[in-house]
Design a protein around this motif. Structure first.
Motif, short mmCIF file in Angstrom:
data_model
loop_
_atom_site.label_atom_id
_atom_site.label_comp_id
_atom_site.label_asym_id
_atom_site.label_seq_id
_atom_site.Cartn_x
_atom_site.Cartn_y
_atom_site.Cartn_z
N ALA A 1 40.35 35.25 48.91
CA ALA A 1 41.60 35.03 48.19
C ALA A 1 41.33 34.38 46.84
O ALA A 1 40.41 33.58 46.69
N GLU A 2 42.12 34.76 45.88
CA GLU A 2 42.09 34.19 44.54
C GLU A 2 40.71 34.30 43.89
O GLU A 2 40.20 33.35 43.33
N THR A 3 40.13 35.47 43.95
CA THR A 3 38.88 35.69 43.23
C THR A 3 39.21 36.33 41.89
O THR A 3 40.30 36.84 41.70
N GLY A 4 38.27 36.27 40.98
CA GLY A 4 38.53 36.89 39.69
C GLY A 4 37.38 36.72 38.73
O GLY A 4 36.41 36.02 39.00
N ALA A 5 37.50 37.39 37.62
CA ALA A 5 36.58 37.27 36.50
C ALA A 5 37.42 37.43 35.24
O ALA A 5 38.35 38.23 35.21
N THR A 6 37.10 36.69 34.24
CA THR A 6 37.84 36.81 32.99
C THR A 6 37.25 37.95 32.17
O THR A 6 36.19 38.47 32.48
N ILE B 1 41.87 39.44 47.29
CA ILE B 1 43.09 39.18 46.53
C ILE B 1 42.67 38.67 45.16
O ILE B 1 41.99 37.65 45.04
N TRP B 2 43.07 39.40 44.14
CA TRP B 2 42.70 39.05 42.77
C TRP B 2 43.59 37.92 42.25
O TRP B 2 44.80 37.89 42.50
N PHE B 3 43.00 36.98 41.52
CA PHE B 3 43.73 35.88 40.89
C PHE B 3 44.33 36.40 39.59
O PHE B 3 43.76 36.31 38.52
N GLU B 4 45.49 37.00 39.70
CA GLU B 4 46.16 37.67 38.57
C GLU B 4 47.06 36.67 37.86
O GLU B 4 48.28 36.66 38.02
N ALA B 5 46.44 35.77 37.10
CA ALA B 5 47.20 34.70 36.47
C ALA B 5 46.56 34.30 35.15
O ALA B 5 45.40 34.60 34.88
N VAL B 6 47.36 33.61 34.34
CA VAL B 6 46.85 32.96 33.15
C VAL B 6 46.93 31.47 33.45
O VAL B 6 48.01 30.93 33.66
N LYS B 7 45.80 30.85 33.53
CA LYS B 7 45.77 29.42 33.79
C LYS B 7 45.02 28.79 32.62
O LYS B 7 45.51 28.86 31.50
N GLU B 8 43.85 28.25 32.82
CA GLU B 8 43.08 27.73 31.68
C GLU B 8 42.52 28.86 30.82
O GLU B 8 42.14 28.67 29.68
N ILE B 9 42.47 30.06 31.41
CA ILE B 9 42.02 31.27 30.72
C ILE B 9 42.73 32.46 31.39
O ILE B 9 43.26 32.33 32.49
#
Length: 103
Positions: free
Chosen positions: A27-32, A59-67
């Protein structure tokens, strides 16, 4: 520089296997895409996932947070994710009381 999916998760998956043999969802994996490598990382992730049959979902972390982590913001990344997710390996319907398909 990017760490591969295996470099990030192999050690943790080995530890989890010592605790239980249940299926795993990452869950909440991703790459910028800050270095322009997001689509390549996604393709690599889908190439490496079959080596981990205990993983039944990502589940991809599809968000704008610090990046910005979103794939929807990059046509190449969205295509890479869509192409990887379209693999017949992931063609399993979900039901509330269903059991995951074992590879």
């Amino acid at each position: 520089s990017y760490l591969t999916f295996d470099a990030i998760f192999t050690h943790t998956l080995a530890e989890l296997r010592t605790l239980a043999s249940k299926p795993i969802i990452v869950a909440e994996t991703g790459a910028t895409n800050a270095a322009g490598q997001q689509a390549a990382w996604i393709q690599q992730m889908f190439t490496q996932l079959p080596e981990h049959p205990e993983i039944i979902g990502v589940i991809w972390f599809e968000a704008v947070k610090e990046i910005d982590w979103r794939i929807a913001n990059s046509p190449a990344s969205a295509a890479a994710y869509g192409g990887g997710a379209a693999d017949p390996r992931y063609d399993t319907p979900w039901t509330p009381n269903g059991y995951p398909r074992q590879a």
